[in-house]
Scaffold this motif. Structure first.
Motif, PDB file in Angstrom:
ATOM      1  N   SER A   1      -2.709  -1.989  12.775  1.00  0.00           N
ATOM      2  CA  SER A   1      -3.407  -3.000  13.300  1.00  0.00           C
ATOM      3  C   SER A   1      -3.621  -4.187  12.073  1.00  0.00           C
ATOM      4  O   SER A   1      -4.077  -3.660  10.872  1.00  0.00           O
ATOM      5  CB  SER A   1      -4.742  -2.948  14.007  1.00  0.00           C
ATOM      6  OG  SER A   1      -5.665  -2.588  13.409  1.00  0.00           O
TER       7      SER A   1
ATOM      8  N   GLY B   1      -6.431  -5.559  11.918  1.00  0.00           N
ATOM      9  CA  GLY B   1      -7.806  -5.482  11.356  1.00  0.00           C
ATOM     10  C   GLY B   1      -7.812  -4.061  10.393  1.00  0.00           C
ATOM     11  O   GLY B   1      -8.586  -4.162   9.343  1.00  0.00           O
ATOM     12  N   THR B   2      -7.000  -2.961  10.519  1.00  0.00           N
ATOM     13  CA  THR B   2      -6.859  -2.096   9.595  1.00  0.00           C
ATOM     14  C   THR B   2      -6.287  -2.449   8.670  1.00  0.00           C
ATOM     15  O   THR B   2      -6.892  -1.896   7.214  1.00  0.00           O
ATOM     16  CB  THR B   2      -5.957  -0.948  10.393  1.00  0.00           C
ATOM     17  OG1 THR B   2      -6.633  -0.437  11.549  1.00  0.00           O
ATOM     18  CG2 THR B   2      -5.721   0.347   9.543  1.00  0.00           C
TER      19      THR B   2
ATOM     20  N   THR C   1      -6.393  -5.319   7.091  1.00  0.00           N
ATOM     21  CA  THR C   1      -7.326  -6.283   6.217  1.00  0.00           C
ATOM     22  C   THR C   1      -8.442  -5.305   5.785  1.00  0.00           C
ATOM     23  O   THR C   1      -8.904  -5.578   4.556  1.00  0.00           O
ATOM     24  CB  THR C   1      -7.988  -7.234   7.118  1.00  0.00           C
ATOM     25  OG1 THR C   1      -6.809  -8.054   7.811  1.00  0.00           O
ATOM     26  CG2 THR C   1      -8.896  -8.129   6.441  1.00  0.00           C
ATOM     27  N   ALA C   2      -8.935  -4.452   6.321  1.00  0.00           N
ATOM     28  CA  ALA C   2      -9.959  -3.581   5.698  1.00  0.00           C
ATOM     29  C   ALA C   2      -9.620  -2.960   4.801  1.00  0.00           C
ATOM     30  O   ALA C   2     -10.346  -2.658   3.650  1.00  0.00           O
ATOM     31  CB  ALA C   2     -10.655  -2.474   6.867  1.00  0.00           C
TER      32      ALA C   2
ATOM     33  N   ILE D   1     -15.566 -13.157  13.232  1.00  0.00           N
ATOM     34  CA  ILE D   1     -15.844 -12.205  12.148  1.00  0.00           C
ATOM     35  C   ILE D   1     -16.965 -12.061  11.188  1.00  0.00           C
ATOM     36  O   ILE D   1     -17.366 -13.256  11.286  1.00  0.00           O
ATOM     37  CB  ILE D   1     -14.666 -11.830  11.483  1.00  0.00           C
ATOM     38  CG1 ILE D   1     -14.436 -13.161  10.604  1.00  0.00           C
ATOM     39  CG2 ILE D   1     -13.350 -11.489  12.251  1.00  0.00           C
ATOM     40  CD1 ILE D   1     -13.234 -12.903   9.448  1.00  0.00           C
TER      41      ILE D   1
END
Length: 270
Positions: free
Chosen positions: A82, A84-85, A87-88, A149
């Motif tokens: 994902s 989000g994954t 980016t983290a 965010i």
């Protein structure tokens, strides 16, 4: 073309974020170059202070959103996890260590905010030990009101420590730009100055910092961080224990001798 320009003069290294046509987004290539340049500073004992600024009209406008959105695909249509994954993972492997490298740098950093500091650019500006800004500059946290965010690159750590929880919440939620003059009044930055004097003022401050005892900035960072976690009694004990070590260093002897001789102290470099 280098994304981070480097110049060394009189013990002061000037680092310039150099993607001016895009207002210096904190792109991955720029982050890699900035980390490498900070490592160069750390290794070069002739450097005694750093000025960090931006080329063109902005200091740093934060994340390169087009690159983040484009990162969900590895080029053959296959997802790499994902967004989000991804980016983290990017943040934990690159962005977070960049801020930590700034905070651990053995010499003081002066951020000269020459224009917009938005999003992650605010974290970059506030990771410096001293932050000054041109009067045309502003600070802006669009994370929650525009993207849903949280502020990152240390914004949630640096902002409330500089201006308190109430103003930090306002900056995070109200979608308002904080002008350089307002930032100065609030204590978010050390000072605002006329645009054409910004780099001159930053250089003057950096040269003053370069004359400090070599360990001064690390001790100041540690002491103020400790105070946020300690009771008064614990912090008093912390201070006395630091004096136990620091008073026996040559810098203290030089400082006392200079005071008695009515001259400015001369401290050795790193």
């Amino acid at each position: 073309m280098s994304h981070v320009l480097y110049e060394l003069e009189n013990g002061v290294a000037t680092l310039t974020l150099n993607i001016p046509t895009r207002l210096n987004p904190i792109a991955m290539d720029l982050q890699v170059e900035l980390r490498d340049t900070l490592a160069r500073v750390a290794d070069d004992r002739s450097v005694r202070a750093v000025v960090l600024t931006g080329a063109g009209k902005a200091f740093c406008v934060g994340a390169d959103l087009s690159a983040i959105l484009g990162g969900a695909d590895d080029g053959d249509g296959k997802a790499k996890g994902s967004l989000g994954t991804q980016t983290a993972e990017w943040m934990q492997s690159l962005s977070n260590p960049l801020i930590e490298a700034m905070h651990a740098l053995p010499v003081p950093i002066v951020a000269a905010v020459n224009g917009a500091a938005a999003g992650a650019g605010v974290g970059l500006a506030l990771a410096a030990d001293i932050t000054i800004a041109a009067r045309s500059a502003y600070f802006y946290l669009p994370f929650l009101p525009k993207l849903g965010i949280v502020p990152d690159l240390g914004c949630t750590w640096f902002v409330p420590r500089r201006i308190g929880a109430a103003r930090a919440m306002g900056m995070a939620l109200l979608d308002e730009r904080v002008s350089a003059d307002q930032a100065e009044r609030w204590g978010l930055i050390w000072a605002a100055c006329e645009d054409d004097l910004l780099l001159l003022e930053a250089q003057k401050i950096a040269e003053r910092l370069a004359r400090l005892p070599a360990h001064a900035v690390l001790e100041a960072r540690k002491a103020f961080e400790a105070s946020a976690q300690h009771t008064l009694s614990e912090q008093l004990h912390f201070e006395s224990e630091r004096q136990r070590e620091l008073i026996d260093k040559p810098s203290f002897s030089e400082g006392v001798t200079a005071f008695l001789q009515k001259r400015a102290p001369v401290f050795p470099g790193r």
